[in-house]
Write an enzyme that holds these catalytic residues in place. Structure first.
Site, PDB file in Angstrom:
ATOM      1  N   THR A   1      35.600  44.605  43.568  1.00 45.11           N
ATOM      2  CA  THR A   1      34.034  44.195  43.251  1.00 45.11           C
ATOM      3  C   THR A   1      33.477  42.838  44.142  1.00 45.11           C
ATOM      4  O   THR A   1      32.103  42.362  43.844  1.00 45.11           O
ATOM      5  CB  THR A   1      34.086  42.730  41.874  1.00 45.11           C
ATOM      6  OG1 THR A   1      34.937  43.302  40.905  1.00 45.11           O
ATOM      7  CG2 THR A   1      32.643  42.696  41.395  1.00 45.11           C
TER       8      THR A   1
ATOM      9  N   PHE B   1      41.086  46.616  37.048  1.00 43.65           N
ATOM     10  CA  PHE B   1      41.105  45.753  38.046  1.00 43.65           C
ATOM     11  C   PHE B   1      40.200  45.083  39.337  1.00 43.65           C
ATOM     12  O   PHE B   1      40.233  45.091  40.188  1.00 43.65           O
ATOM     13  CB  PHE B   1      42.169  45.861  38.588  1.00 43.65           C
ATOM     14  CG  PHE B   1      43.243  47.418  38.276  1.00 43.65           C
ATOM     15  CD1 PHE B   1      44.183  46.401  36.904  1.00 43.65           C
ATOM     16  CD2 PHE B   1      43.061  48.250  38.792  1.00 43.65           C
ATOM     17  CE1 PHE B   1      44.566  47.543  36.274  1.00 43.65           C
ATOM     18  CE2 PHE B   1      44.250  49.303  38.716  1.00 43.65           C
ATOM     19  CZ  PHE B   1      44.707  48.477  36.812  1.00 43.65           C
ATOM     20  N   CYS B   2      38.376  44.807  38.548  1.00 43.63           N
ATOM     21  CA  CYS B   2      37.569  44.565  39.473  1.00 43.63           C
ATOM     22  C   CYS B   2      37.452  45.603  40.095  1.00 43.63           C
ATOM     23  O   CYS B   2      36.919  45.252  41.275  1.00 43.63           O
ATOM     24  CB  CYS B   2      37.620  43.372  39.740  1.00 43.63           C
ATOM     25  SG  CYS B   2      37.794  42.136  38.490  1.00 43.63           S
ATOM     26  N   ASN B   3      37.938  46.735  39.998  1.00 43.79           N
ATOM     27  CA  ASN B   3      37.309  47.884  41.399  1.00 43.79           C
ATOM     28  C   ASN B   3      36.998  48.825  40.699  1.00 43.79           C
ATOM     29  O   ASN B   3      38.004  50.059  40.133  1.00 43.79           O
ATOM     30  CB  ASN B   3      38.693  48.343  41.804  1.00 43.79           C
ATOM     31  CG  ASN B   3      38.403  48.518  43.459  1.00 43.79           C
ATOM     32  OD1 ASN B   3      37.382  49.639  42.942  1.00 43.79           O
ATOM     33  ND2 ASN B   3      39.083  48.511  44.308  1.00 43.79           N
TER      34      ASN B   3
END
Ligand SMILES: Cc1ncc(COP(=O)(O)O)c(C=O)c1O
Length: 746
Positions: free
Chosen positions: A95, A381-383
């Site tokens: 992110t 996972f912020c992806n």
């Protein structure tokens, strides 16, 4: 511990060396120019650069609050040319990298390119055409191509040779993109941003060999300590692009005037970009982190080999897990088959499936793992880019979920039967075969369905999604034990429980009724125990709370806490009777401080009792009587003004005896002959309901929207706000022991 990509662990020797350093030296503010600290930060900058095989002639090291901080510094200071600069990024980016597109967008009013995946990097032609004929004066238009050295989702390592190819204008997959820099490679104004945050903890990054222009790093991912410190490594030749400084503060201006618009930034890059006092004591700690890393393996090659071989072991063992019907237990998301440490890092991302192929929600797996003290990470996972592509989701799926008020990694883990996130196991240099084998053993014990489980009634499984789409169903009536007026929907309220102190034992209401108030049952969840840091204790962390039995004496107006080892202690029941001089306090009820609770300290006597019982300093806090508005429940229609006690979800929690019986049978039918059976009351106790209701089918309650409790005098109407989130606390028994049931069977 299998969350090294989240944060790796620090070594004792590293911390010992650091504290010894602090105790034997004096370090002052580097801006003060005292001899004690003036050059120390620069020495550490040299250590950082040295680790990546460059010197301060080639790169500058700008300290930031972390990798994200570094990316923000880049985004805000890069000289984007309005309408012309491009920001191109791989979808498989964190992110924090993707977020760069926002400043680009606002400055360019153009949407950025994103490249879809590893093998097939495509750039949209029409966009390219618009900038293909760059004129001579556009030569300085700066563009950034951003990619991760290692995906934090799957562990895929992307080729480092892309760096020079992009810069030469020759990248095989990226050739069209590079056409943006016509003809002469020297006129190419493509800069490469390498997100090395996940990569550098277990791999060597040589910036002389792979001279990325900008590199972001968080140090706690390399050696665990300190947190809150990272850096942006800037190639000297790219520094000229970081001229867009707006905000200045601390030592970053060379000069400014307060009474007119005059500001001159410093010329040395790191001095110009580091606003305010740098975190100089943490920077000192880096020295000891790098020392330690060098002692383990200066070259990083052995660390890479070690962690990769563990990842291989995990990959193979997981692939071998099969249900009785041959179906795979674990679905792994990766671009590689874990045969080459150059293309694959030490991360395994997966979901767990049942024998019929349906997926078990990642929250459930994580909670169960937590109950076995296994640390993993779940969600996206912020992806989100990698998550959407690896899990074959559509952007529309995700949009709908986000727009309905949910966020990455929350309790929504399955939508339309498909997982919307995964579980990540990641290794570090101190990981061992035991860590890996424990995870495999846990999955085997908890999820592998052998023949005795074939009879599971799969349709009984429910997902949170049903909860979201629950339709208005029957209005259900019931009365306290005796008279029931609507026989077709006749239910009985069997028992009423309350939990005055969060996470301690229940009180069963021993006579017919109990008063309801705005926050739920009167006196329910009004107290909590907090530690010295003001953090509320729960059984998830502190199993011993399961041994504290509260009781209430309404006439005497007292709450008593009792335990076998420490006897009992009393506190006043009502806020009006609070002990004189007791201190008002604002504490976070949950680890994520969504809702702050205002309360007061119930005094030293009970604090002493609790501290003796738990073995460390803690306090009893009683919530004040004024209402608290729950932020969490805003999404629920008509409930935005809901007021709560110290519950996590709603004022009342309800359980049906039929669902409990169903679960009890399932659990006990899977036990070996000598396994101790779980009793009905014990299961009821674990779920910590307020109302136990009988007279319906198992799981029927999932579709209820309203409930009426009716007696001769009046009717109380309840709205069903949803299903409770699963919680690993249901695995703690009355003696404070943590097991796998009933979460495993659920
Ligand atoms: C690949 C990658 N980039 C960036 C970040 C952001 O790091 P931080 O949260 O330390 O700023 C992370 C964090 O997990 C990461 O894995």
């Amino acid at each position: 511990y299998l969350d090294h990509t989240g944060s790796t662990l620090y070594a004792k020797s590293q911390i010992d060396a650091y504290t010894a350093d602090l105790q034997s030296h004096l370090y002052g503010n580097p801006h003060s120019g005292n001899p004690s600290s003036e050059h120390m930060a620069d020495i550490v900058r040299g250590t950082v650069l040295n680790h990546f095989n460059v010197t301060n002639d080639q790169y500058d090291c700008v300290f930031t609050s972390g990798a994200t901080g570094a990316l923000r510094v880049l985004a805000e200071n890069f000289e984007w040319t309005k309408g012309k600069s491009k920001f191109v990024y791989l979808e498989d980016n964190h992110t924090s990298v993707v977020g760069i597109r926002e400043p680009v967008e606002t400055q360019n009013s153009k949407s950025p390119f994103h490249l879809q995946n590893y093998d097939a990097v495509k750039v949209k032609e029409q966009k390219l055409n618009s900038t293909e004929n760059l004129s001579q004066k556009d030569k300085r238009v700066g563009n950034i191509f951003a990619y991760p050295a290692q995906s934090n989702f799957s562990g895929t390592k992307y080729p480092l040779f892309w760096i020079s190819e992009v810069k030469k204008g020759e990248a095989f997959n990226l050739s069209k993109l590079i056409k943006l820099c016509p003809g002469n490679p020297n006129s190419c104004n493509w800069y490469v941003l390498l997100d090395a945050a996940a990569y550098v903890s277990c791999s060597k990054l040589d910036l002389t060999e792979h001279p990325a222009d900008f590199v972001c790093i968080s140090f706690y991912k390399m050696f665990g300590f300190p947190t809150g410190l990272g850096c942006l490594l800037v190639r000297k030749s790219a520094a000229e692009m970081l001229t867009n400084k707006r905000y200045f503060g601390g030592g970053s201006p060379a000069g400014y005037l307060a009474n007119c618009d005059f500001f001159k930034p410093r010329t040395v890059l790191h001095s110009r970009l580091e606003d305010g006092t740098i975190s100089f004591l943490d920077i000192m700690a880096l020295k000891h982190g790098f020392n330690f890393l060098n002692q383990v393996d200066k070259s990083m090659v052995r660390i890479q080999d070690h962690t990769f071989s563990l990842a291989q072991r995990l990959y193979r063992a997981m692939n071998m897990l099969k249900h009785h019907n041959g179906a795979e237990v674990v679905k792994i998301y990766s671009h590689t088959d874990y045969t080459d440490s150059q293309t694959q890092g030490a991360i395994i991302t997966f979901n767990v499936n049942r024998a019929d192929g349906s997926c078990i929600g990642f929250n459930h797996v994580l909670q169960l793992a937590a109950s076995k003290n296994i640390h993993l990470r779940s969600g996206c996972f912020c992806n989100v880019g990698a998550c959407v592509s690896m899990l074959n989701l559509t952007p529309e799926n995700m949009k709908t979920i986000f727009q309905s008020g949910h966020s990455c990694g929350d309790h929504i883990d399955i939508v339309d039967g498909k997982p919307v996130g995964a579980i990540r196991a990641s290794l570090g240099y101190m990981s061992s075969t035991r860590d890996v084998d424990s995870l495999v053993q846990f999955i085997k014990e908890s999820f592998l369905q052998n023949n005795s489980l074939v009879h599971w009634v799969q349709e009984m499984f429910f997902t949170h999604e049903n909860n979201l789409s629950a339709e208005v169903n029957d209005e259900v009536y019931y009365d306290a034990r005796s008279s029931v007026s609507d026989s077709s929907k006749a239910l009985t309220l069997e028992k009423i429980f309350l939990y005055p102190v969060k996470s301690c034992r229940a009180i069963e209401v021993s006579f017919r009724f109990w008063t309801l108030c705005e926050t739920g049952l009167t006196h329910d969840r009004m107290w909590m125990i907090v530690n010295d840091y003001g953090v509320c204790l729960t059984q998830k962390r502190e199993n011993l709370l399961a041994l504290i039995q509260p009781s209430i004496d309404l006439e005497a107006g007292t709450l008593t806490l009792e335990s076998e080892s420490c006897g009992s202690v009393e506190v006043p029941l009502n806020a009006d009777d609070r002990i004189d001089g007791s201190v008002d306090i604002n504490v976070c009820e949950s680890k994520v401080c969504g809702d702050r609770v205002s309360g007061y300290d119930c005094g030293e006597k009970v604090s002493k009792w609790l501290s003796e019982f738990l073995g460390y300093k803690c306090y009893l806090i009683r919530k004040n009587n004024e209402t608290r508005f729950a932020k969490k429940r805003k999404e629920i229609e008509n409930c935005s003004n809901q007021t709560l006690a110290l519950t996590n979800g709603a004022q009342y929690l309800m359980l049906t005896s039929s669902s409990v019986k169903f679960l009890q049978e399932k659990i006990n039918s899977q036990l070996s002959e000598d396994g101790s059976k779980l009793g009905f009351d014990e299961i009821v106790d674990r779920f910590r309901c307020n109302f136990l209701v009988s007279g319906c089918k198992a799981f029927e309650e999932e579709s209820w929207s309203k409930i009426f409790i009716r007696n001769q005098a009046n009717v109380v109407k309840f709205m069903c706000s949803g299903l409770s989130n699963r919680c690993s606390m249901i695995c703690v028994d009355k003696t404070g022991q943590k097991g796998l049931e009933p979460l495993r069977t659920l």
